[in-house]
Motif scaffolding. Structure first.
Motif, PDB file in Angstrom:
ATOM      1  N   GLY A   1       0.776  -1.240   0.000  1.00 63.45           N
ATOM      2  CA  GLY A   1       0.000   0.000   0.000  1.00 63.45           C
ATOM      3  C   GLY A   1       0.803   1.283   0.000  1.00 63.45           C
ATOM      4  N   ALA A   2       2.135   1.177   0.138  1.00 68.08           N
ATOM      5  CA  ALA A   2       2.961   2.380   0.074  1.00 68.08           C
ATOM      6  C   ALA A   2       3.482   2.622  -1.342  1.00 68.08           C
ATOM      7  CB  ALA A   2       4.146   2.263   1.041  1.00 68.08           C
ATOM      8  N   GLY A   3       3.048   1.806  -2.287  1.00 67.89           N
ATOM      9  CA  GLY A   3       3.513   1.919  -3.657  1.00 67.89           C
ATOM     10  C   GLY A   3       2.735   2.933  -4.480  1.00 67.89           C
ATOM     11  N   TYR A   4       2.895   2.823  -5.787  1.00 65.09           N
ATOM     12  CA  TYR A   4       2.318   3.782  -6.745  1.00 65.09           C
ATOM     13  C   TYR A   4       0.809   3.912  -6.571  1.00 65.09           C
ATOM     14  CZ  TYR A   4       1.406   5.670 -11.519  1.00 65.09           C
ATOM     15  OH  TYR A   4       0.996   6.417 -12.602  1.00 65.09           O
TER      16      TYR A   4
ATOM     17  N   PRO B   1       1.561  10.244  -5.263  1.00 59.02           N
ATOM     18  CA  PRO B   1       2.600  10.698  -4.330  1.00 59.02           C
ATOM     19  C   PRO B   1       3.876   9.862  -4.411  1.00 59.02           C
ATOM     20  CG  PRO B   1       0.454  10.786  -3.272  1.00 59.02           C
ATOM     21  CD  PRO B   1       0.248  10.123  -4.606  1.00 59.02           C
ATOM     22  N   ARG B   2       3.737   8.516  -4.526  1.00 63.23           N
ATOM     23  CA  ARG B   2       4.913   7.677  -4.782  1.00 63.23           C
ATOM     24  C   ARG B   2       4.922   7.398  -6.280  1.00 63.23           C
ATOM     25  NH1 ARG B   2       7.124   2.453  -6.762  1.00 63.23           N
ATOM     26  NH2 ARG B   2       8.854   3.733  -7.397  1.00 63.23           N
ATOM     27  N   GLN B   3       5.564   8.329  -6.982  1.00 63.40           N
ATOM     28  CA  GLN B   3       5.505   8.318  -8.441  1.00 63.40           C
ATOM     29  C   GLN B   3       6.365   7.215  -9.044  1.00 63.40           C
ATOM     30  OE1 GLN B   3       3.515  10.345 -10.363  1.00 63.40           O
ATOM     31  NE2 GLN B   3       4.172   8.980 -12.002  1.00 63.40           N
ATOM     32  N   ARG B   4       5.864   6.616 -10.130  1.00 59.47           N
ATOM     33  CA  ARG B   4       6.683   5.748 -10.976  1.00 59.47           C
ATOM     34  C   ARG B   4       6.901   6.442 -12.319  1.00 59.47           C
ATOM     35  NH1 ARG B   4       4.943  -0.467 -11.312  1.00 59.47           N
ATOM     36  NH2 ARG B   4       6.733  -0.396 -12.731  1.00 59.47           N
ATOM     37  N   LEU B   5       8.154   6.470 -12.738  1.00 61.30           N
ATOM     38  CA  LEU B   5       8.495   7.029 -14.043  1.00 61.30           C
ATOM     39  C   LEU B   5       9.101   5.957 -14.932  1.00 61.30           C
ATOM     40  CD1 LEU B   5       9.884  10.515 -12.908  1.00 61.30           C
ATOM     41  CD2 LEU B   5       7.681  10.028 -13.997  1.00 61.30           C
TER      42      LEU B   5
ATOM     43  N   LEU C   1       8.088  16.541  -8.590  1.00 55.25           N
ATOM     44  CA  LEU C   1       8.880  15.403  -9.057  1.00 55.25           C
ATOM     45  C   LEU C   1      10.302  15.849  -9.379  1.00 55.25           C
ATOM     46  CD1 LEU C   1       6.170  13.917 -11.474  1.00 55.25           C
ATOM     47  CD2 LEU C   1       6.728  13.122  -9.169  1.00 55.25           C
ATOM     48  N   PRO C   2      11.035  16.303  -8.367  1.00 55.09           N
ATOM     49  CA  PRO C   2      12.396  16.772  -8.630  1.00 55.09           C
ATOM     50  C   PRO C   2      13.324  15.616  -8.995  1.00 55.09           C
ATOM     51  CG  PRO C   2      11.982  16.668  -6.266  1.00 55.09           C
ATOM     52  CD  PRO C   2      10.671  16.375  -6.941  1.00 55.09           C
TER      53      PRO C   2
END
Length: 342
Positions: free
Chosen positions: A18-21, A185-189, A321-322
């Motif tokens: 649950g802390a993922g994307y 908030p926990r972004q995946r790029l 998203l720095p």
């Protein structure tokens, strides 16, 4: 959450991974709806993007393989949303033993423990990539699973293990989502639309690998909305069911062209964005049909790839998203290597 008519107290929702994307966008929305949430996560990507000050949120740093602690995981839990896994082909292949034990070996013991603890509903996030390559114009849920990678293979093999334990008071549902896109908030790029948008905005060019592969896409907010609906949906409609959930089946090249158009609209004073093409050994290509979920529970996606690109543009503009090429936390494989997980 108390129902004054019956004095009933809403039990907890357990979200593995649950802390993922997805979890980082879904959890605040569930808390706002009044749910009590317990997150079970190894926290490879940290927990600082969760609303940790909320009294209705509990975050357990734990491993789903730890059978000795299963009882603690499921205490007072009514529903499980199982997102926890080594998530994508490249990450899986970093350490196949680690990945298999988390994605496959741990799965059935977790289901058995949940049922034994009195959990009433188990929602499993599989993947539409289980279809591998298909020439069919519309791949439905009955299409054979032809996985090209171990990640796809084990995602598919877990599905019958879940249904094996289904009973009238243990509702089991599988969703096969398309590739997700959009801001969290926990972004995946490291996902197709998000990768292309990052390059377009921050490098002013796009490199397409292959381009002809078909990819179904799904906005992350639609994914969150579906989980919210499955929590309260009539169990008789979803019990024993597998659902494709995707939107906008497009080739990778067409996605790149769309991303370029949107980013140039959002940043009109910046330089034009060329698209360069390279060869790819990633041959996964499929066109999923999501009619079943619409007909069964009326779920229809509301958001588009365009919406995802625009909200990513906004997030970049607001400096949410720095270091988008340098920070390992945006990239599953790089973060796992950096933590020496593998």
């Amino acid at each position: 959450k108390r129902n004054s008519n019956r004095g009933w107290v809403m039990k907890k929702i357990l979200i593995t991974g649950g802390a993922g994307y997805v979890g980082s966008r879904l959890t605040p929305q569930l808390l706002k709806l009044g749910y009590n949430i317990r997150i079970l996560d190894t926290l490879f990507y940290g927990a600082n993007r969760l609303p940790s000050s909320d009294p209705n949120l509990e975050v357990l740093k734990a491993d789903i393989r730890d059978v000795n602690h299963h009882q603690k995981f499921f205490e007072n839990v009514s529903t499980v949303i199982h997102l926890g896994c080594i998530s994508n082909d490249a990450s899986f292949e970093l350490d196949e033993t680690l990945s298999r034990t988390i994605n496959f070996d741990a799965f059935e013991p977790l289901v058995i423990s949940a049922k034994k603890a009195g959990v009433k509903r188990f929602i499993y996030a599989s993947s539409s990539s289980v279809y591998g390559v298909s020439e069919k114009t519309n791949v439905t849920e009955s299409h054979p699973l032809v996985p090209l990678t171990l990640y796809n293979k084990y995602k598919g093999l877990c599905e019958p293990l879940l249904f094996k334990h289904e009973t009238e008071d243990f509702v089991c549902t599988v969703v096969r989502p398309a590739t997700l896109c959009g801001y969290a908030p926990r972004q995946r790029l490291d996902l197709t639309v998000n990768i292309l948008t990052n390059w377009a905005i921050n490098r002013r060019k796009i490199n397409v690998f292959g381009g002809n592969q078909l990819r179904p896409n799904l906005h992350i907010q639609d994914m969150c909305d579906l989980y919210k609906q499955l929590l309260i949906e009539d169990g008789r409609k979803i019990s024993g069911q597998t659902f494709n959930v995707g939107y906008q089946n497009m080739s990778v090249m067409d996605i790149a062209l769309l991303v370029r158009r949107i980013v140039q609209e959002e940043t009109p004073k910046e330089a034009d964005i060329p698209i360069e093409k390279s060869n790819s050994d990633d041959m996964r290509s499929y066109h999923i049909n999501s009619d079943k979920i619409r007909k069964t529970i009326g779920f229809v996606p509301k958001y588009t790839i365009e919406d995802a690109v625009r909200e990513l543009c906004k997030a970049f503009k607001e400096n949410k998203l720095p270091l988008s090429f340098d920070d390992d936390q945006y990239f599953n494989v790089r973060q796992m290597k950096a933590l020496n997980v593998v």
